[in-house]
Design a protein around this motif. Structure first.
Motif, PDB file in Angstrom:
ATOM      1  N   ALA A  98     -11.352 -28.060 -13.064  1.00 47.62           N
ATOM      2  CA  ALA A  98     -11.621 -27.259 -11.877  1.00 47.62           C
ATOM      3  C   ALA A  98     -10.439 -26.341 -11.611  1.00 47.62           C
ATOM      4  O   ALA A  98      -9.290 -26.785 -11.583  1.00 47.62           O
ATOM      5  CB  ALA A  98     -11.869 -28.171 -10.688  1.00 47.62           C
ATOM      6  N   VAL A  99     -10.735 -25.073 -11.407  1.00 53.09           N
ATOM      7  CA  VAL A  99      -9.696 -24.067 -11.185  1.00 53.09           C
ATOM      8  C   VAL A  99      -9.745 -23.603  -9.735  1.00 53.09           C
ATOM      9  O   VAL A  99     -10.814 -23.291  -9.206  1.00 53.09           O
ATOM     10  CB  VAL A  99      -9.898 -22.867 -12.127  1.00 53.09           C
ATOM     11  N   SER A 100      -8.588 -23.540  -9.104  1.00 53.11           N
ATOM     12  CA  SER A 100      -8.502 -23.030  -7.743  1.00 53.11           C
ATOM     13  C   SER A 100      -7.392 -21.994  -7.662  1.00 53.11           C
ATOM     14  O   SER A 100      -6.491 -21.968  -8.495  1.00 53.11           O
ATOM     15  CB  SER A 100      -8.235 -24.165  -6.758  1.00 53.11           C
TER      16      SER A 100
ATOM     17  N   GLU B 271      -7.908 -31.494 -14.173  1.00 56.02           N
ATOM     18  CA  GLU B 271      -8.817 -32.100 -15.136  1.00 56.02           C
ATOM     19  C   GLU B 271      -9.399 -33.400 -14.581  1.00 56.02           C
ATOM     20  O   GLU B 271      -8.754 -34.099 -13.784  1.00 56.02           O
ATOM     21  CB  GLU B 271      -8.100 -32.422 -16.451  1.00 56.02           C
ATOM     22  N   SER B 272     -10.597 -33.734 -15.047  1.00 58.09           N
ATOM     23  CA  SER B 272     -11.222 -35.013 -14.714  1.00 58.09           C
ATOM     24  C   SER B 272     -12.182 -35.390 -15.835  1.00 58.09           C
ATOM     25  O   SER B 272     -12.498 -34.561 -16.697  1.00 58.09           O
ATOM     26  CB  SER B 272     -11.961 -34.935 -13.379  1.00 58.09           C
ATOM     27  N   GLY B 273     -12.630 -36.641 -15.796  1.00 57.26           N
ATOM     28  CA  GLY B 273     -13.631 -37.085 -16.761  1.00 57.26           C
ATOM     29  C   GLY B 273     -13.108 -37.937 -17.894  1.00 57.26           C
ATOM     30  O   GLY B 273     -13.895 -38.426 -18.709  1.00 57.26           O
ATOM     31  N   GLY B 274     -11.813 -38.109 -17.968  1.00 51.53           N
ATOM     32  CA  GLY B 274     -11.265 -38.959 -19.016  1.00 51.53           C
ATOM     33  C   GLY B 274     -11.587 -40.431 -18.767  1.00 51.53           C
ATOM     34  O   GLY B 274     -12.069 -40.810 -17.704  1.00 51.53           O
ATOM     35  N   GLY B 275     -11.329 -41.257 -19.775  1.00 49.21           N
ATOM     36  CA  GLY B 275     -11.583 -42.681 -19.635  1.00 49.21           C
ATOM     37  C   GLY B 275     -11.576 -43.371 -20.973  1.00 49.21           C
ATOM     38  O   GLY B 275     -11.143 -42.800 -21.986  1.00 49.21           O
ATOM     39  N   LEU B 276     -12.086 -44.598 -20.970  1.00 52.26           N
ATOM     40  CA  LEU B 276     -12.159 -45.419 -22.177  1.00 52.26           C
ATOM     41  C   LEU B 276     -13.584 -45.402 -22.711  1.00 52.26           C
ATOM     42  O   LEU B 276     -14.537 -45.626 -21.951  1.00 52.26           O
ATOM     43  CB  LEU B 276     -11.739 -46.852 -21.847  1.00 52.26           C
ATOM     44  N   VAL B 277     -13.721 -45.137 -24.002  1.00 53.37           N
ATOM     45  CA  VAL B 277     -15.044 -45.091 -24.623  1.00 53.37           C
ATOM     46  C   VAL B 277     -14.946 -45.672 -26.015  1.00 53.37           C
ATOM     47  O   VAL B 277     -13.889 -45.609 -26.658  1.00 53.37           O
ATOM     48  CB  VAL B 277     -15.570 -43.634 -24.653  1.00 53.37           C
ATOM     49  N   GLN B 278     -16.041 -46.242 -26.484  1.00 51.54           N
ATOM     50  CA  GLN B 278     -16.063 -46.783 -27.851  1.00 51.54           C
ATOM     51  C   GLN B 278     -16.269 -45.666 -28.854  1.00 51.54           C
ATOM     52  O   GLN B 278     -16.850 -44.614 -28.538  1.00 51.54           O
ATOM     53  CB  GLN B 278     -17.179 -47.808 -27.986  1.00 51.54           C
ATOM     54  N   ALA B 279     -15.795 -45.910 -30.056  1.00 54.29           N
ATOM     55  CA  ALA B 279     -16.001 -44.944 -31.129  1.00 54.29           C
ATOM     56  C   ALA B 279     -17.497 -44.647 -31.280  1.00 54.29           C
ATOM     57  O   ALA B 279     -18.328 -45.550 -31.202  1.00 54.29           O
ATOM     58  CB  ALA B 279     -15.441 -45.483 -32.431  1.00 54.29           C
ATOM     59  N   GLY B 280     -17.800 -43.365 -31.455  1.00 54.74           N
ATOM     60  CA  GLY B 280     -19.182 -42.928 -31.537  1.00 54.74           C
ATOM     61  C   GLY B 280     -19.768 -42.507 -30.209  1.00 54.74           C
ATOM     62  O   GLY B 280     -20.854 -41.910 -30.167  1.00 54.74           O
TER      63      GLY B 280
END
Length: 126
Positions: free
Chosen positions: A23-25, A6-15
């Motif tokens: 990615a599968v291998s 998995e990738s793409g996670g992080g910190l984001v504000q509400a809204g």
């Protein structure tokens, strides 16, 4: 051996929005129905969404319906979760899952699923 990353996670504000990728291998993606689960601190892992092998069927938990979209690109061996209108209660580690059967996924249970990723953290601040 099948691996899910998995990738793409992080910190984001509400809204705000985020897009997670998985990615599968080790095997072609079209061999598997795919799903996303999430686990918040101190809580059990819960179902988010699932998609059939060729994308003809999708299923969502009520808590994310209308805000999240699951998709896949079998030519890229990658699954996605587009998350819009994020809320603080969406904060969790998000896990990608793979299983040959969409029926296994739509039971919405962690049991019996063949492969799991290690997760990516999504934090939504208020």
């Amino acid at each position: 051996q099948v691996q899910l990353i998995e990738s793409g996670g992080g910190l984001v504000q509400a809204g705000g929005s985020l897009r997670l990728s998985c990615a599968v291998s080790g095997r072609t993606l079209s061999s598997y129905a795919m799903a996303w689960f999430r686990q918040a601190p101190g809580k059990e892992r819960e179902y988010v969404a699932a998609i059939s092998r060729f994308g003809g069927m999708t299923d969502y938990a009520d808590s994310v319906k209308g805000r999240f979209t699951i998709s896949r690109d079998n030519s890229k061996n990658t699954e996605y979760l587009q998350m819009n209108s994020l809320k603080p209660e969406d904060t969790a580690v998000y896990y990608c899952a793979a299983d040959p059967s969409i029926s296994t996924m739509t039971r919405r249970s962690v049991s019996g699923i063949e492969y799991w990723g290690k997760g990516t953290l999504v934090t939504v601040s208020s």
